[in-house]
Scaffold this motif. Structure first.
Motif, PDB file in Angstrom:
ATOM      1  N   ASP A 141      14.542  13.338 -59.735  1.00 51.70           N
ATOM      2  CA  ASP A 141      14.103  14.016 -58.506  1.00 51.70           C
ATOM      3  C   ASP A 141      15.263  14.750 -57.846  1.00 51.70           C
ATOM      4  O   ASP A 141      15.116  15.887 -57.379  1.00 51.70           O
ATOM      5  CB  ASP A 141      13.498  13.014 -57.521  1.00 51.70           C
ATOM      6  CG  ASP A 141      12.117  12.535 -57.933  1.00 51.70           C
ATOM      7  OD1 ASP A 141      11.493  13.202 -58.782  1.00 51.70           O
ATOM      8  OD2 ASP A 141      11.671  11.488 -57.419  1.00 51.70           O
ATOM      9  N   LYS A 183      16.219  17.904 -59.752  1.00 45.59           N
ATOM     10  CA  LYS A 183      15.274  18.992 -59.474  1.00 45.59           C
ATOM     11  C   LYS A 183      15.556  19.608 -58.107  1.00 45.59           C
ATOM     12  O   LYS A 183      15.494  20.824 -57.928  1.00 45.59           O
ATOM     13  CB  LYS A 183      13.837  18.465 -59.517  1.00 45.59           C
ATOM     14  CG  LYS A 183      13.347  18.103 -60.910  1.00 45.59           C
ATOM     15  CD  LYS A 183      11.945  17.500 -60.857  1.00 45.59           C
ATOM     16  CE  LYS A 183      11.494  17.071 -62.243  1.00 45.59           C
ATOM     17  NZ  LYS A 183      10.156  16.401 -62.206  1.00 45.59           N
ATOM     18  N   MET A 184      15.869  18.758 -57.141  1.00 42.87           N
ATOM     19  CA  MET A 184      16.148  19.238 -55.795  1.00 42.87           C
ATOM     20  C   MET A 184      17.456  20.029 -55.759  1.00 42.87           C
ATOM     21  O   MET A 184      17.628  20.947 -54.968  1.00 42.87           O
ATOM     22  CB  MET A 184      16.243  18.045 -54.831  1.00 42.87           C
ATOM     23  CG  MET A 184      16.368  18.433 -53.374  1.00 42.87           C
ATOM     24  SD  MET A 184      16.514  16.970 -52.332  1.00 42.87           S
ATOM     25  CE  MET A 184      18.157  16.412 -52.775  1.00 42.87           C
ATOM     26  N   ASN A 198      10.369   9.666 -53.699  1.00 41.53           N
ATOM     27  CA  ASN A 198      10.417  11.039 -54.204  1.00 41.53           C
ATOM     28  C   ASN A 198      10.967  11.971 -53.127  1.00 41.53           C
ATOM     29  O   ASN A 198      10.337  12.203 -52.098  1.00 41.53           O
ATOM     30  CB  ASN A 198       9.009  11.488 -54.628  1.00 41.53           C
ATOM     31  CG  ASN A 198       9.031  12.826 -55.346  1.00 41.53           C
ATOM     32  OD1 ASN A 198       9.984  13.591 -55.232  1.00 41.53           O
ATOM     33  ND2 ASN A 198       7.978  13.106 -56.099  1.00 41.53           N
ATOM     34  N   SER A 258      11.273  15.097 -53.010  1.00 39.10           N
ATOM     35  CA  SER A 258      10.555  16.354 -52.795  1.00 39.10           C
ATOM     36  C   SER A 258       9.452  16.222 -51.748  1.00 39.10           C
ATOM     37  O   SER A 258       8.953  17.222 -51.239  1.00 39.10           O
ATOM     38  CB  SER A 258       9.952  16.847 -54.113  1.00 39.10           C
ATOM     39  OG  SER A 258       8.961  15.941 -54.575  1.00 39.10           O
ATOM     40  N   ILE A 265      15.446  17.236 -46.329  1.00 37.19           N
ATOM     41  CA  ILE A 265      15.973  17.652 -47.636  1.00 37.19           C
ATOM     42  C   ILE A 265      17.314  18.356 -47.466  1.00 37.19           C
ATOM     43  O   ILE A 265      18.256  18.134 -48.237  1.00 37.19           O
ATOM     44  CB  ILE A 265      14.956  18.556 -48.359  1.00 37.19           C
ATOM     45  CG1 ILE A 265      13.749  17.727 -48.823  1.00 37.19           C
ATOM     46  CG2 ILE A 265      15.609  19.264 -49.547  1.00 37.19           C
ATOM     47  CD1 ILE A 265      12.647  18.538 -49.458  1.00 37.19           C
TER      48      ILE A 265
END
Length: 423
Positions: A212, A215-216, A392, A394, A401
């Motif tokens: 995760d 990806k971020m 998660n 996202s 974030i």
């Protein structure tokens, strides 16, 4: 005959826990009155225990307050959270280790102003699943918890570093003066990070969390991505490797183990911190002092402050360590030389960066987004799935974030800057 009535947030209290509260009050000379139980803190302030304030009110107006750390009782939850291990560690610390360290300070005639202060422990329940630790309410002495969402200032960090150096010095003195008792106590403290390496659920959790984050962080530099790869999935193997280095090492001490914002209370004067007290010893274990120092630095400060003060903090730690050891007839250049500290900071850099990355997504969350693991229900498999799903990154709002990215990149950049991990 003693007669107490309980009111308030009492739903989770069992008979052994109620009996301990009553016994402590009786030992203090209280025989009748009301005990009001209040929840302490909010989601995100404590992940393992239910924390309660017990407020005794006598008929004549006398009051007395205690803090209780209450274990969750649900079997599957206890298995997933390793509740028995964590409460065992803290009970060993409050019942055995900290009283011994206080004894060492008293025997050396250390003044109250120079002592490391530990919360008074009034009693414990060791019976599973009703573990309870009753502690001094430090709010009554003017200590308070700072905002966990704000990084500690240089002034606050120096107070904690000073206390850590004194605390570690006491452990060195204990190990040298009573090695058999030291070994007996330290062997009863279990290393959580090494233990979870045997748990398939933990690997699943770390793997999903790492993916995760990658990806971020899709748009960061290759060197940052390379630092992130393996950061979480290698926590348990690296912790096991470090445990092998620590066991029997003459440089090992009994660590505080969980040096993050909420595990330090501060007394303020004119809004500035002047004293601190360490709390929460659930992750205590035998290990290298560099572990406590880097855990504090990565989890409680921001990159900008670290750039200004990192080396100052390390030098200050060793200076206070030497001053404190001198009180007991020891010298730091023999017990834990500065070049050894510098080498161990580099040795522990990768593990502490990994823990900082893993903890980041928990520590940046506002209370509304926090996963309150103590309240989770279902079988172990379902709770693991729910925890992974809720972690998660996202799913967090944009502002969180942004904070998470900044925190993680700051940890990695600090590690690069000071040679704690390879570029």
């Amino acid at each position: 005959m003693a007669q107490f009535t309980f009111e308030g947030d009492t739903e989770i209290l069992a008979d052994p826990q109620i009996k301990l509260v009553e016994n402590v009050l009786q030992e203090k000379g209280f025989t009748r009155g009301k005990i009001v139980v209040e929840q302490v803190g909010k989601k995100g302030d404590n992940y393992i225990a239910h924390v309660k304030r017990f407020i005794y009110e006598a008929e004549n107006g006398t009051t007395f307050k205690m803090i209780g750390k209450v274990a969750p009782v649900a079997e599957q939850l206890r298995l997933m959270m390793k509740t028995m291990i964590l409460f065992n560690n803290e009970i060993v610390m409050y019942n055995l280790v900290l009283p011994k360290l206080n004894e060492i300070q008293n025997a050396a005639g250390v003044t109250e102003d120079e002592k490391v202060r530990f919360p008074a422990c009034y009693g414990v329940v060791t019976e599973e699943p009703y573990e309870l630790i009753l502690l001094e309410d430090l709010n009554e002495a003017g200590f308070e918890m700072l905002d966990r969402m704000k990084p500690l200032t240089n002034e606050s960090v120096r107070l904690v570093v000073k206390d850590l150096a004194k605390y570690h010095s006491l452990s060195y003195v204990f190990k040298d003066s009573e090695p058999e008792i030291y070994e007996s106590y330290s062997n009863r403290l279990l290393n959580m990070w090494a233990i979870i390496g045997n748990e398939p659920e933990a690997h699943q959790f770390f793997e999903k969390g790492e993916n995760d984050l990658l990806k971020m962080m899709y748009d960061v530099s290759d060197k940052h991505k390379n630092a992130l790869r393996g950061s979480m999935t290698q926590i348990a193997p690296i912790a096991k490797k470090m445990q092998s280095y620590e066991k029997g090492s003459k440089y090992s001490v009994i660590l505080q183990g969980d040096c993050w914002n909420n595990n330090f209370l501060f007394r303020l004067e004119d809004g500035k911190p002047v004293n601190d007290v360490m709390i929460d010893y659930q992750l205590s274990r035998e290990g290298n002092p560099a572990g406590d120092l880097l855990y504090l630095i990565f989890n409680c400060t921001d990159h900008a402050t670290r750039l200004k003060h990192y080396q100052e903090w390390i030098d200050y730690y060793h200076e206070i360590l030497d001053d404190s050891l001198n009180l007991y007839g020891f010298k730091a250049n023999r017990v834990f030389p500065k070049d050894q500290l510098d080498a161990d900071l580099r040795r522990y850099g990768k593990l502490m960066v990994s823990l900082g990355v893993m903890l980041a997504s928990m520590l940046v969350r506002e209370s509304k987004d926090v996963i309150d693991m103590k309240e989770m229900t279902g079988d172990k498999e379902k709770m693991v799935e729910d925890t992974i799903a809720q972690m998660n990154s996202s799913l967090l709002d944009v502002s969180t974030i942004v904070k998470l990215r900044e925190r993680i990149l700051g940890i990695i950049d600090t590690a690069f800057e000071f040679g704690l991990i390879a570029v």
